[in-house]
Design a protein around this motif. Structure first.
Motif, PDB file in Angstrom:
ATOM      1  N   PRO A  33      20.661  70.500 -10.128  1.00  0.00           N
ATOM      2  CA  PRO A  33      21.512  71.380  -9.313  1.00  0.00           C
ATOM      3  C   PRO A  33      22.298  70.643  -8.243  1.00  0.00           C
ATOM      4  CG  PRO A  33      19.199  71.665  -8.743  1.00  0.00           C
ATOM      5  CD  PRO A  33      19.233  70.831  -9.981  1.00  0.00           C
ATOM      6  N   ILE A  34      21.706  69.587  -7.655  1.00  0.00           N
ATOM      7  CA  ILE A  34      22.434  68.852  -6.617  1.00  0.00           C
ATOM      8  C   ILE A  34      23.633  68.133  -7.218  1.00  0.00           C
ATOM      9  CG2 ILE A  34      22.258  67.012  -4.906  1.00  0.00           C
ATOM     10  CD1 ILE A  34      19.334  67.702  -4.537  1.00  0.00           C
ATOM     11  N   ILE A  35      23.425  67.465  -8.346  1.00  0.00           N
ATOM     12  CA  ILE A  35      24.519  66.724  -8.975  1.00  0.00           C
ATOM     13  C   ILE A  35      25.601  67.666  -9.481  1.00  0.00           C
ATOM     14  CG2 ILE A  35      25.100  65.228 -10.931  1.00  0.00           C
ATOM     15  CD1 ILE A  35      22.390  63.892 -10.568  1.00  0.00           C
ATOM     16  N   MET A  36      25.209  68.811 -10.039  1.00  0.00           N
ATOM     17  CA  MET A  36      26.213  69.763 -10.528  1.00  0.00           C
ATOM     18  C   MET A  36      26.971  70.404  -9.373  1.00  0.00           C
ATOM     19  SD  MET A  36      26.164  69.199 -13.573  1.00  0.00           S
ATOM     20  CE  MET A  36      27.603  70.248 -13.762  1.00  0.00           C
ATOM     21  N   GLY A  37      26.333  70.556  -8.214  1.00  0.00           N
ATOM     22  CA  GLY A  37      27.060  71.032  -7.052  1.00  0.00           C
ATOM     23  C   GLY A  37      28.089  70.028  -6.570  1.00  0.00           C
ATOM     24  N   LEU A  38      27.806  68.733  -6.780  1.00  0.00           N
ATOM     25  CA  LEU A  38      28.751  67.696  -6.395  1.00  0.00           C
ATOM     26  C   LEU A  38      29.915  67.584  -7.367  1.00  0.00           C
ATOM     27  CD1 LEU A  38      26.302  64.817  -5.352  1.00  0.00           C
ATOM     28  CD2 LEU A  38      27.594  66.307  -3.825  1.00  0.00           C
ATOM     29  N   LEU A  39      29.617  67.667  -8.650  1.00  0.00           N
ATOM     30  CA  LEU A  39      30.630  67.398  -9.678  1.00  0.00           C
ATOM     31  C   LEU A  39      31.263  68.653 -10.259  1.00  0.00           C
ATOM     32  CD1 LEU A  39      28.804  64.565 -11.679  1.00  0.00           C
ATOM     33  CD2 LEU A  39      30.426  64.334  -9.788  1.00  0.00           C
ATOM     34  N   GLY A  40      30.599  69.797 -10.108  1.00  0.00           N
ATOM     35  CA  GLY A  40      31.081  71.007 -10.762  1.00  0.00           C
ATOM     36  C   GLY A  40      31.464  72.090  -9.778  1.00  0.00           C
ATOM     37  N   THR A  41      31.316  73.327 -10.236  1.00  0.00           N
ATOM     38  CA  THR A  41      31.623  74.515  -9.445  1.00  0.00           C
ATOM     39  C   THR A  41      30.408  75.439  -9.470  1.00  0.00           C
ATOM     40  OG1 THR A  41      32.531  75.712 -11.350  1.00  0.00           O
ATOM     41  CG2 THR A  41      34.061  74.313 -10.101  1.00  0.00           C
ATOM     42  N   PRO A  42      30.419  76.516  -8.680  1.00  0.00           N
ATOM     43  CA  PRO A  42      29.286  77.453  -8.724  1.00  0.00           C
ATOM     44  C   PRO A  42      29.022  78.056 -10.096  1.00  0.00           C
ATOM     45  CG  PRO A  42      30.548  77.809  -6.723  1.00  0.00           C
ATOM     46  CD  PRO A  42      31.320  76.813  -7.545  1.00  0.00           C
ATOM     47  N   VAL A  43      30.034  78.064 -10.978  1.00  0.00           N
ATOM     48  CA  VAL A  43      29.837  78.612 -12.320  1.00  0.00           C
ATOM     49  C   VAL A  43      28.828  77.778 -13.111  1.00  0.00           C
ATOM     50  CG1 VAL A  43      31.036  79.259 -14.458  1.00  0.00           C
ATOM     51  CG2 VAL A  43      32.178  79.530 -12.271  1.00  0.00           C
ATOM     52  N   CYS A  44      28.643  76.523 -12.721  1.00  0.00           N
ATOM     53  CA  CYS A  44      27.657  75.667 -13.396  1.00  0.00           C
ATOM     54  C   CYS A  44      26.240  76.221 -13.296  1.00  0.00           C
ATOM     55  CB  CYS A  44      27.687  74.255 -12.819  1.00  0.00           C
ATOM     56  SG  CYS A  44      29.227  73.356 -13.088  1.00  0.00           S
ATOM     57  N   ALA A  45      26.019  77.141 -12.359  1.00  0.00           N
ATOM     58  CA  ALA A  45      24.695  77.753 -12.237  1.00  0.00           C
ATOM     59  C   ALA A  45      24.315  78.493 -13.513  1.00  0.00           C
ATOM     60  CB  ALA A  45      24.673  78.713 -11.047  1.00  0.00           C
ATOM     61  N   VAL A  46      25.302  79.002 -14.248  1.00  0.00           N
ATOM     62  CA  VAL A  46      25.025  79.686 -15.517  1.00  0.00           C
ATOM     63  C   VAL A  46      24.457  78.705 -16.537  1.00  0.00           C
ATOM     64  CG1 VAL A  46      26.037  80.986 -17.432  1.00  0.00           C
ATOM     65  CG2 VAL A  46      26.809  81.407 -15.093  1.00  0.00           C
ATOM     66  N   SER A  47      25.089  77.540 -16.670  1.00  0.00           N
ATOM     67  CA  SER A  47      24.611  76.538 -17.622  1.00  0.00           C
ATOM     68  C   SER A  47      23.242  76.005 -17.235  1.00  0.00           C
ATOM     69  CB  SER A  47      25.612  75.376 -17.710  1.00  0.00           C
ATOM     70  OG  SER A  47      26.876  75.831 -18.116  1.00  0.00           O
ATOM     71  N   VAL A  48      23.043  75.753 -15.947  1.00  0.00           N
ATOM     72  CA  VAL A  48      21.742  75.266 -15.493  1.00  0.00           C
ATOM     73  C   VAL A  48      20.669  76.326 -15.737  1.00  0.00           C
ATOM     74  CG1 VAL A  48      20.409  74.513 -13.491  1.00  0.00           C
ATOM     75  CG2 VAL A  48      22.752  73.713 -13.791  1.00  0.00           C
ATOM     76  N   GLY A  49      20.999  77.594 -15.469  1.00  0.00           N
ATOM     77  CA  GLY A  49      20.050  78.675 -15.722  1.00  0.00           C
ATOM     78  C   GLY A  49      19.695  78.792 -17.195  1.00  0.00           C
ATOM     79  N   CYS A  50      20.690  78.636 -18.067  1.00  0.00           N
ATOM     80  CA  CYS A  50      20.422  78.654 -19.511  1.00  0.00           C
ATOM     81  C   CYS A  50      19.469  77.529 -19.903  1.00  0.00           C
ATOM     82  CB  CYS A  50      21.727  78.539 -20.292  1.00  0.00           C
ATOM     83  SG  CYS A  50      22.806  79.985 -20.175  1.00  0.00           S
ATOM     84  N   GLY A  51      19.695  76.341 -19.339  1.00  0.00           N
ATOM     85  CA  GLY A  51      18.809  75.221 -19.639  1.00  0.00           C
ATOM     86  C   GLY A  51      17.385  75.464 -19.173  1.00  0.00           C
ATOM     87  N   VAL A  52      17.222  76.086 -18.001  1.00  0.00           N
ATOM     88  CA  VAL A  52      15.883  76.397 -17.497  1.00  0.00           C
ATOM     89  C   VAL A  52      15.185  77.401 -18.408  1.00  0.00           C
ATOM     90  CG1 VAL A  52      14.603  77.441 -15.586  1.00  0.00           C
ATOM     91  CG2 VAL A  52      16.486  75.872 -15.107  1.00  0.00           C
ATOM     92  N   ILE A  53      15.912  78.424 -18.844  1.00  0.00           N
ATOM     93  CA  ILE A  53      15.322  79.441 -19.726  1.00  0.00           C
ATOM     94  C   ILE A  53      14.878  78.830 -21.044  1.00  0.00           C
ATOM     95  CG2 ILE A  53      15.821  81.545 -21.041  1.00  0.00           C
ATOM     96  CD1 ILE A  53      17.660  82.387 -18.736  1.00  0.00           C
ATOM     97  N   VAL A  54      15.719  77.977 -21.620  1.00  0.00           N
ATOM     98  CA  VAL A  54      15.369  77.328 -22.891  1.00  0.00           C
ATOM     99  C   VAL A  54      14.122  76.473 -22.729  1.00  0.00           C
ATOM    100  CG1 VAL A  54      16.123  75.617 -24.582  1.00  0.00           C
ATOM    101  CG2 VAL A  54      17.715  77.371 -23.807  1.00  0.00           C
ATOM    102  N   MET A  55      14.053  75.710 -21.630  1.00  0.00           N
ATOM    103  CA  MET A  55      12.899  74.856 -21.399  1.00  0.00           C
ATOM    104  C   MET A  55      11.614  75.669 -21.286  1.00  0.00           C
ATOM    105  SD  MET A  55      10.599  73.427 -19.067  1.00  0.00           S
ATOM    106  CE  MET A  55      11.271  74.076 -17.535  1.00  0.00           C
ATOM    107  N   TYR A  56      11.677  76.756 -20.530  1.00  0.00           N
ATOM    108  CA  TYR A  56      10.486  77.579 -20.358  1.00  0.00           C
ATOM    109  C   TYR A  56      10.124  78.320 -21.637  1.00  0.00           C
ATOM    110  CZ  TYR A  56       9.305  76.883 -15.515  1.00  0.00           C
ATOM    111  OH  TYR A  56       8.853  76.312 -14.344  1.00  0.00           O
TER     112      TYR A  56
END
Length: 320
Positions: free
Chosen positions: A130-153
């Motif tokens: 999340p820190i790196i995506m906040g630096l390089l991306g936009t708040p919309v990246c939270a959707v992709s990160v959330g998808c990755g967390v759901i898949v992992m769990y």
């Protein structure tokens, strides 16, 4: 510090020079790692748990768009779930369809985020994402990160309940569906991580866009503190008994990785900041200009000695 900047210039020039070859190689390594991790975690279909099949699919992914890796990985997971039970496969397929709708609606270009988020959990550095995506991306990246967390769990949860699901009666499909869904939706830690990562991405993004000195460094520290605070407060409220030491140590590593990203993506010389003011017929403009730190790579000078002249000179002296 100068050595780091010189190394940065060398790396950037190397990547730009061999980009045509490095992109397929990167996709090959990413696809190979993803499929091998899936086989290692949920290798229920033994036909897919074969290095030859994994290599062939990884080679295919290296010449296809990045999103193709997501489809192959999702198909791998669904087929492994089908080998475990039809109910697991159906629930996983429905979950992936919902995630795909969210992903392609909001952040279809963040393929690497969806893939690297589960992998970051595997290697123990999830708080860096999340820190790196906040630096390089936009708040919309939270959707992709959330998808990755759901898949992992989802993968971890199915791996944990696999013995129980295998032991249940095949005819009792409703009980299996209810057992899997209830257990997955009861994952408090998953929802807490999604919320913490989303807030962290937004905070880092907002702070690093401020017109202040060392905005990226302040954003990294602010994001790390916010992430730790949300996780610790959530742990106390939900009584999850999370590892406080693990959260703090993981966040320290995340800050170090984020600083490394800052070195390559955004490094300014605030000592040479200039403020400019000018106007036109309608507006006054106040501009703050901060130059980037650039270090030229040392060039090698090759001194050539004209051997023909030396031979001619030597022969003239001997003739004399």
């Amino acid at each position: 510090m100068t050595t780091l900047f010189v190394a940065k210039q060398y790396i950037k020039s190397f990547i730009s020079k061999y980009e045509v070859y490095l992109k397929p190689l990167f996709k090959l390594v990413l696809a190979l790692t993803t499929l091998m991790v899936i086989n290692g975690k949920i290798g229920y279909m033994h036909r897919l748990d074969n290095i030859s099949i994994v290599l062939i699919l990884a080679l295919m992914c290296s010449f296809m768009p990045m999103n193709f890796i997501i489809f192959v990985a999702a198909a791998f997971v669904v087929m492994h779930m089908y080998a475990l039970s039809l109910e697991c496969a159906a629930i996983t397929l429905i979950l992936f369809l919902v995630l795909f709708l969210l992903y392609f609606r909001f952040s279809p270009r963040d393929t690497i985020v969806v893939l690297l988020t589960p992998l970051s959990f595997m290697i123990g550095i999830p708080y860096a994402v999340p820190i790196i995506m906040g630096l390089l991306g936009t708040p919309v990246c939270a959707v992709s990160v959330g998808c990755g967390v759901i898949v992992m769990y989802m993968i971890n949860y199915i791996a944990e309940i696999a013995p129980t699901v295998s032991g249940m009666e095949a005819e009792d499909m409703a009980a299996k569906f209810r057992f899997i869904i209830d257990g997955f939706m009861d994952g408090k830690e998953m929802f807490l991580l999604i919320a913490a990562f989303a807030v962290t991405i937004i905070v880092v993004y907002l702070v690093r866009r401020l017109s202040i000195d060392y905005a990226w460094t302040i954003a990294i520290i602010a994001g790390a503190l916010v992430d730790v605070m949300i996780l610790l407060v959530g742990d106390l409220m939900l009584d999850m008994n999370a590892s406080i030491v693990g959260i703090i140590v993981g966040t320290v590593f995340a800050v170090a990785l984020a600083k490394l990203v800052e070195l390559f993506a955004f490094h300014l010389d605030y000592s040479r900041t200039e403020k400019v003011q000018f106007e036109d017929d309608e507006y006054y403009y106040y501009v703050k200009a901060v130059p980037k730190i650039t270090v030229a790579a040392p060039s090698r000078t090759v001194k050539r000695i004209n051997t023909s002249r030396r031979k001619a000179s030597g022969s003239g002296q001997s003739h004399r």
